[in-house]
Design a protein around this motif. Structure first.
Motif, PDB file in Angstrom:
ATOM      1  N   GLN A  56       0.814  -1.283  -0.090  1.00 65.81           N
ATOM      2  CA  GLN A  56       0.092  -0.048  -0.139  1.00 65.81           C
ATOM      3  C   GLN A  56       0.816   1.279  -0.029  1.00 65.81           C
ATOM      4  O   GLN A  56       0.500   2.245  -0.342  1.00 65.81           O
ATOM      5  CB  GLN A  56      -0.893  -0.129   1.136  1.00 65.81           C
ATOM      6  CG  GLN A  56      -1.899  -1.181   1.084  1.00 65.81           C
ATOM      7  CD  GLN A  56      -2.945  -0.705   1.980  1.00 65.81           C
ATOM      8  OE1 GLN A  56      -2.957  -0.122   3.100  1.00 65.81           O
ATOM      9  NE2 GLN A  56      -4.162  -1.626   1.963  1.00 65.81           N
ATOM     10  N   GLN A  57       2.113   1.009   0.605  1.00 65.00           N
ATOM     11  CA  GLN A  57       2.875   2.417   0.533  1.00 65.00           C
ATOM     12  C   GLN A  57       3.568   2.745  -0.713  1.00 65.00           C
ATOM     13  O   GLN A  57       4.104   1.670  -1.487  1.00 65.00           O
ATOM     14  CB  GLN A  57       4.185   2.172   1.449  1.00 65.00           C
ATOM     15  CG  GLN A  57       4.949   3.280   1.894  1.00 65.00           C
ATOM     16  CD  GLN A  57       5.875   3.072   2.958  1.00 65.00           C
ATOM     17  OE1 GLN A  57       5.972   1.876   3.449  1.00 65.00           O
ATOM     18  NE2 GLN A  57       6.682   3.866   3.516  1.00 65.00           N
ATOM     19  N   ASN A  58       3.428   3.961  -1.119  1.00 65.60           N
ATOM     20  CA  ASN A  58       4.043   4.241  -2.229  1.00 65.60           C
ATOM     21  C   ASN A  58       5.456   4.686  -2.381  1.00 65.60           C
ATOM     22  O   ASN A  58       6.168   4.788  -1.219  1.00 65.60           O
ATOM     23  CB  ASN A  58       3.480   5.798  -2.668  1.00 65.60           C
ATOM     24  CG  ASN A  58       2.026   5.729  -3.181  1.00 65.60           C
ATOM     25  OD1 ASN A  58       1.261   4.865  -3.787  1.00 65.60           O
ATOM     26  ND2 ASN A  58       1.260   6.925  -2.586  1.00 65.60           N
ATOM     27  N   ALA A  59       5.919   3.897  -3.338  1.00 62.69           N
ATOM     28  CA  ALA A  59       7.569   3.679  -3.527  1.00 62.69           C
ATOM     29  C   ALA A  59       8.075   5.086  -3.554  1.00 62.69           C
ATOM     30  O   ALA A  59       7.644   6.128  -4.242  1.00 62.69           O
ATOM     31  CB  ALA A  59       8.117   2.885  -4.627  1.00 62.69           C
ATOM     32  N   THR A  60       9.193   5.473  -3.163  1.00 61.42           N
ATOM     33  CA  THR A  60      10.062   6.637  -3.294  1.00 61.42           C
ATOM     34  C   THR A  60      11.432   6.391  -3.647  1.00 61.42           C
ATOM     35  O   THR A  60      12.107   5.234  -3.031  1.00 61.42           O
ATOM     36  CB  THR A  60       9.928   7.493  -2.230  1.00 61.42           C
ATOM     37  OG1 THR A  60      10.528   7.104  -0.864  1.00 61.42           O
ATOM     38  CG2 THR A  60       8.521   7.940  -1.846  1.00 61.42           C
ATOM     39  N   VAL A  66       5.869   7.774  -6.476  1.00 60.93           N
ATOM     40  CA  VAL A  66       4.899   7.359  -7.053  1.00 60.93           C
ATOM     41  C   VAL A  66       3.550   7.507  -6.324  1.00 60.93           C
ATOM     42  O   VAL A  66       3.592   7.504  -5.261  1.00 60.93           O
ATOM     43  CB  VAL A  66       4.980   5.846  -7.926  1.00 60.93           C
ATOM     44  CG1 VAL A  66       6.140   5.612  -8.664  1.00 60.93           C
ATOM     45  CG2 VAL A  66       4.973   4.825  -6.643  1.00 60.93           C
ATOM     46  N   ASN A  67       2.463   7.780  -7.044  1.00 59.41           N
ATOM     47  CA  ASN A  67       1.201   7.808  -6.498  1.00 59.41           C
ATOM     48  C   ASN A  67       0.420   6.449  -7.123  1.00 59.41           C
ATOM     49  O   ASN A  67      -0.073   6.560  -8.212  1.00 59.41           O
ATOM     50  CB  ASN A  67       0.502   8.900  -6.531  1.00 59.41           C
ATOM     51  CG  ASN A  67      -0.820   8.931  -5.985  1.00 59.41           C
ATOM     52  OD1 ASN A  67      -1.174   8.005  -5.387  1.00 59.41           O
ATOM     53  ND2 ASN A  67      -1.645  10.107  -6.381  1.00 59.41           N
ATOM     54  N   PHE A  68       0.327   5.488  -6.307  1.00 58.69           N
ATOM     55  CA  PHE A  68      -0.206   4.153  -6.736  1.00 58.69           C
ATOM     56  C   PHE A  68      -1.500   4.029  -6.261  1.00 58.69           C
ATOM     57  O   PHE A  68      -1.905   4.083  -5.018  1.00 58.69           O
ATOM     58  CB  PHE A  68       0.825   2.925  -6.081  1.00 58.69           C
ATOM     59  CG  PHE A  68       0.042   1.569  -6.600  1.00 58.69           C
ATOM     60  CD1 PHE A  68      -0.129   0.669  -5.466  1.00 58.69           C
ATOM     61  CD2 PHE A  68      -0.402   1.271  -7.721  1.00 58.69           C
ATOM     62  CE1 PHE A  68      -0.357  -0.637  -5.677  1.00 58.69           C
ATOM     63  CE2 PHE A  68      -1.018   0.093  -7.980  1.00 58.69           C
ATOM     64  CZ  PHE A  68      -0.917  -0.887  -7.289  1.00 58.69           C
ATOM     65  N   SER A  76       1.084   7.092 -10.903  1.00 62.14           N
ATOM     66  CA  SER A  76       1.772   8.278 -11.898  1.00 62.14           C
ATOM     67  C   SER A  76       3.210   8.402 -11.196  1.00 62.14           C
ATOM     68  O   SER A  76       3.467   8.180  -9.822  1.00 62.14           O
ATOM     69  CB  SER A  76       1.017   9.597 -11.194  1.00 62.14           C
ATOM     70  OG  SER A  76       0.619   9.790  -9.930  1.00 62.14           O
ATOM     71  N   LEU A  77       3.988   9.296 -11.771  1.00 63.70           N
ATOM     72  CA  LEU A  77       5.504   9.490 -11.139  1.00 63.70           C
ATOM     73  C   LEU A  77       5.617  10.937 -10.870  1.00 63.70           C
ATOM     74  O   LEU A  77       5.235  11.560 -11.887  1.00 63.70           O
ATOM     75  CB  LEU A  77       6.232   8.904 -12.505  1.00 63.70           C
ATOM     76  CG  LEU A  77       7.776   9.182 -12.094  1.00 63.70           C
ATOM     77  CD1 LEU A  77       8.279   8.536 -10.934  1.00 63.70           C
ATOM     78  CD2 LEU A  77       8.739   9.007 -13.206  1.00 63.70           C
TER      79      LEU A  77
END
Lengths: 116, 114
Positions: A56-60, A66-68, A76-77
């Motif tokens: 659930q956590q967005n990758a950075t 990102v907004n997943f 989105s990036l």
């Protein structure tokens, strides 16, 4: 069949500003990976960031995040503090996590220009 | 540098000819993938090999074939070339079948068919 859609062919951002590149995908799988690849003028494909669908956590990764949105099938990036070296083509890509076929399915790409 | 090498960097040939593109994966990687990037079709998966065996096929034409050798390098053979085959051909490699590990791309071979 899985599809990846990048509807914006081109975007432009002022140096040091933030820009968001959009991507949507279609799949019937519940577990998969999503990626953003960067292709600079040298044509080398460079992995920017990866997101596992079960997380659930967005990758950075440094200035890239990102907004997943799994329910909306959106990925989105966001590029913060844009630099001249960020100018490139960016591809969103999808891959399943099971089975024998681990091919990447790419979107058409978006050309990002950075204004000094 | 991804560690994946491809030769040649550029190739110019005539219609009807046959060419061979070569790829050496990263040390330790068993999987090799071939992708084609063209203006018309974008980036498309062609074929995957794992430890010498074909694992998956994508939109690969019958005129195209590939193999992976015991030393794990791979070759993509393109025959009866047409103008539309002009493209950038990428090889990528991963440690395993690619399910849990990233694919690392080589610099590509630019094929021009005249």
């Amino acid at each position: 069949a899985q599809t990846v859609t990048q509807s914006q062919p081109e975007m432009s951002v002022q140096e040091a500003e933030t820009v968001t590149l959009s991507c949507t995908y279609d799949t019937s799988e519940s577990d998969y990976y999503l990626f953003w690849y960067k292709q600079p003028p040298s044509r080398q494909m460079i992995l920017v960031i990866r997101q596992e669908a079960y997380k659930q956590q967005n990758a950075t990764e440094n200035r890239f995040s990102v907004n997943f949105q799994k329910a909306a099938k959106s990925f989105s990036l966001k590029i913060s503090d844009s630099q001249l070296g960020d100018a490139a083509m960016y591809f969103c890509a999808y891959r399943i996590t099971t089975g024998a076929n681990s091919k990447l399915t790419f979107g058409k790409g978006i050309t990002l220009s950075v204004r000094p | 540098d991804s560690g994946v090498t491809q030769t040649p960097k550029h190739l110019i040939t005539a219609t009807g000819q046959r060419v061979t593109l070569r790829c050496s994966p990263r040390s330790g990687d068993l999987s090799v993938y071939w992708y084609q990037q063209s203006l018309d079709q974008g980036l498309q998966f062609l074929i995957q090999y794992y430890n010498g065996e074909e694992r998956a096929k994508g939109n690969i034409l019958e005129r195209f074939s590939a193999q992976q050798f015991p030393d794990l390098h791979s070759e993509l053979n393109l025959s009866s070339l047409e103008l539309g085959d002009s493209a950038l051909y990428f090889c990528a490699s991963s440690v395993d079948l690619g399910v849990t590990y990233e694919q690392y791309f080589g610099p590509g071979t630019r094929l021009t068919v005249t």
